[in-house]
Design a protein around this motif. Structure first.
Motif, PDB file in Angstrom:
ATOM      1  N   THR A  55      59.733  70.963 -29.931  1.00  0.00           N
ATOM      2  CA  THR A  55      60.012  69.667 -29.300  1.00  0.00           C
ATOM      3  C   THR A  55      58.838  68.702 -29.337  1.00  0.00           C
ATOM      4  N   LYS A  56      57.661  69.176 -28.938  1.00  0.00           N
ATOM      5  CA  LYS A  56      56.574  68.261 -28.599  1.00  0.00           C
ATOM      6  C   LYS A  56      55.890  67.722 -29.848  1.00  0.00           C
ATOM      7  N   GLY A  84      65.579  75.676 -28.016  1.00  0.00           N
ATOM      8  CA  GLY A  84      64.444  75.164 -27.250  1.00  0.00           C
ATOM      9  C   GLY A  84      63.834  76.244 -26.365  1.00  0.00           C
ATOM     10  N   ALA A  85      62.623  75.958 -25.884  1.00  0.00           N
ATOM     11  CA  ALA A  85      61.980  76.869 -24.933  1.00  0.00           C
ATOM     12  C   ALA A  85      62.865  77.036 -23.706  1.00  0.00           C
ATOM     13  N   ALA A  86      63.589  75.986 -23.357  1.00  0.00           N
ATOM     14  CA  ALA A  86      64.409  76.025 -22.138  1.00  0.00           C
ATOM     15  C   ALA A  86      65.426  77.164 -22.205  1.00  0.00           C
ATOM     16  N   SER A 135      57.848  75.949 -28.808  1.00  0.00           N
ATOM     17  CA  SER A 135      58.834  74.879 -28.888  1.00  0.00           C
ATOM     18  C   SER A 135      58.502  73.976 -30.056  1.00  0.00           C
ATOM     19  N   ASP A 175      54.059  80.435 -21.909  1.00  0.00           N
ATOM     20  CA  ASP A 175      54.744  79.262 -22.461  1.00  0.00           C
ATOM     21  C   ASP A 175      53.724  78.453 -23.260  1.00  0.00           C
ATOM     22  N   PHE A 221      55.063  73.719 -15.658  1.00  0.00           N
ATOM     23  CA  PHE A 221      56.428  73.275 -15.938  1.00  0.00           C
ATOM     24  C   PHE A 221      57.377  74.059 -15.031  1.00  0.00           C
ATOM     25  N   ARG A 246      66.891  70.560 -29.965  1.00  0.00           N
ATOM     26  CA  ARG A 246      66.895  71.804 -29.188  1.00  0.00           C
ATOM     27  C   ARG A 246      66.530  72.999 -30.082  1.00  0.00           C
ATOM     28  N   ASN A 268      51.331  72.408 -18.778  1.00  0.00           N
ATOM     29  CA  ASN A 268      51.897  71.146 -18.321  1.00  0.00           C
ATOM     30  C   ASN A 268      52.055  71.279 -16.803  1.00  0.00           C
ATOM     31  N   PHE A 303      52.799  73.690 -25.852  1.00  0.00           N
ATOM     32  CA  PHE A 303      51.782  72.716 -26.273  1.00  0.00           C
ATOM     33  C   PHE A 303      50.624  73.359 -27.039  1.00  0.00           C
TER      34      PHE A 303
HETATM   35  C1  LIG Z   1      55.463  73.338 -20.789  1.00  0.00           C
HETATM   36  C2  LIG Z   1      56.842  73.123 -21.306  1.00  0.00           C
HETATM   37  N1  LIG Z   1      57.518  74.153 -21.799  1.00  0.00           N
HETATM   38  C3  LIG Z   1      58.756  73.995 -22.294  1.00  0.00           C
HETATM   39  C4  LIG Z   1      59.369  72.763 -22.278  1.00  0.00           C
HETATM   40  C5  LIG Z   1      60.754  72.645 -22.806  1.00  0.00           C
HETATM   41  O1  LIG Z   1      60.715  72.705 -24.186  1.00  0.00           O
HETATM   42  P1  LIG Z   1      62.034  72.660 -25.063  1.00  0.00           P
HETATM   43  O2  LIG Z   1      62.334  71.231 -25.358  1.00  0.00           O
HETATM   44  O3  LIG Z   1      61.685  73.440 -26.273  1.00  0.00           O
HETATM   45  O4  LIG Z   1      63.132  73.300 -24.272  1.00  0.00           O
HETATM   46  C6  LIG Z   1      58.708  71.662 -21.771  1.00  0.00           C
HETATM   47  C7  LIG Z   1      59.356  70.342 -21.736  1.00  0.00           C
HETATM   48  O5  LIG Z   1      58.877  69.414 -21.120  1.00  0.00           O
HETATM   49  C8  LIG Z   1      57.401  71.846 -21.268  1.00  0.00           C
HETATM   50  O6  LIG Z   1      56.701  70.834 -20.768  1.00  0.00           O
END
Ligand SMILES: Cc1ncc(COP(=O)(O)O)c(C=O)c1O
Length: 343
Positions: free
Chosen positions: A193-194, A71-73, A191, A163, A95, A202, A139, A166
């Motif tokens: 994820t979205k 994940g980006a996290a 990511s 980042d 974020f 992840r 975000n 989105f």
């Molecule tokens: C702008 C932004 N970057 C990264 C993430 C996290 O992404 P990931 O699920 O890939 O860790 C989020 C999650 O809300 C987000 O809003």
């Protein structure tokens, strides 16, 4: 004001209510993608080569410029742990995890808080900032900064981390800088994820210069990205998947336009213009707006945990037209205003 950097939209979710708080694709993971992810061999250790090549090909980059991450996290944490900035700056509202990761790694962090309507002004950044985090589209503001403004942040001796979790909300990924490989110091985070409804898997990745990618890879735990996550990278980098993402972005734009038109009919609120992502940000004059909307059956993301915003701000996920209509009516009733028809 001190804010809770670790607050996330899922904590604002209330079971049984209409969820406008979480910004992951509604409707879940596409069936074809679930099948691809399930159809993986779990017995062996993950091998990243095919996925790194697929991601590199999708962005017109070399495989050595790609680091797959949980994940980006995870990318935020790797950057915070591996880099040694003297002056780290986070552009807010955005974020909060990048700032949280930097602080957890012991770095001093300065905030540049953009004023309404939250468009990037490179002139606000301190000259000596040597590590800058910016979100695009951002975000929670939903603002897409022009790619030239983002690229204009790069200079010798500075790392700029964009980042782009989105980015695929914009048809054609219009403002993305993911394909820019000739700018040393530019790092892009993506990511899955979205758009693909894969928060639980992840998976994401980072694009940057090969020596930075190597530095970060050395800081990453072994086998950090699982075989199912790698399969998702390969599958979503394919031409049909990119077409599907493009169609989703077009449908999102139509639903978002509908929501914005309904919100324009609600007086007493201020909506951030030119929303580009899968949510919109708005300000009401009602400090307990979130609690009041809960009472009307809608869970929205609170705004006050984002630096630069305060009570009265809420982030609202874009949903189908009927849900948007119902939400706009509830909002109008909540802020005590009349909802004009058809505006
Ligand atoms: C702008 C932004 N970057 C990264 C993430 C996290 O992404 P990931 O699920 O890939 O860790 C989020 C999650 O809300 C987000 O809003």
């Amino acid at each position: 004001m001190s804010v809770d950097l670790s607050h996330h939209g899922d904590a604002d979710l209330v079971p049984g209510l209409v969820d406008l708080a979480v910004n992951v694709r509604s409707g879940g993971t596409p069936d074809w993608l679930v099948r691809r992810i399930r159809d993986t061999d779990l017995a062996g250790y993950p091998d990243q080569r095919e996925a790194a090549a697929a991601v590199a090909g999708r962005h017109g980059r070399a495989a050595e410029e790609v680091l797959l991450t949980a994940g980006a996290a995870e990318a935020f944490v790797l950057l915070a742990r591996a880099l040694r900035p003297r002056h780290a700056v986070v552009v807010h509202p955005q974020f909060t995890e990048p700032e949280a990761a930097l602080r957890a790694a012991g770095h001093r962090v300065d905030r540049v808080i953009l004023p309404f309507p939250f468009t990037l002004d490179p002139g606000l950044l301190p000259q000596d900032a040597d590590l800058v985090f910016v979100g695009n589209p951002t975000n929670p503001t939903s603002v897409a900064h022009p790619r030239d403004a983002v690229l204009g942040l790069v200079r010798p001796g500075r790392i700029v981390v964009v980042d782009e979790a989105f980015a695929d909300c914009l048809p054609g990924e219009r403002e993305s800088v993911a394909g820019v490989s000739d700018l040393t110091g530019l790092i892009v985070i993506r990511s899955l994820t979205k758009t693909w409804g894969l928060a639980g898997l992840r998976v994401g990745y980072l694009l940057g210069a090969p020596d930075t990618v190597r530095l970060l890879a050395d800081a990453q735990p072994l086998w950090a990205v699982s075989t199912p996550a790698l399969a998702a990278c390969v599958a979503t980098a394919s031409a049909p998947a990119l077409r599907e993402a493009g169609e989703w972005a077009a449908a999102l734009a139509a639903e978002r336009a509908h929501l914005l038109s309904r919100l324009r009919a609600v007086s007493g609120i201020r909506v951030v213009p030119d929303a580009a992502a899968s949510f919109v940000l708005l300000e009401t004059q009602v400090a307990d707006i979130r609690a009041r909307l809960l009472g009307r059956g809608f869970a929205v993301r609170r705004g006050e945990t984002f630096p630069g915003l305060g009570p009265g701000w809420i982030r609202v996920a874009v949903r189908d037209a009927e849900t948007c209509d119902q939400f706009a009516a509830a909002l109008a009733a909540t802020v005590g205003q009349r909802l004009d028809s058809g505006a």
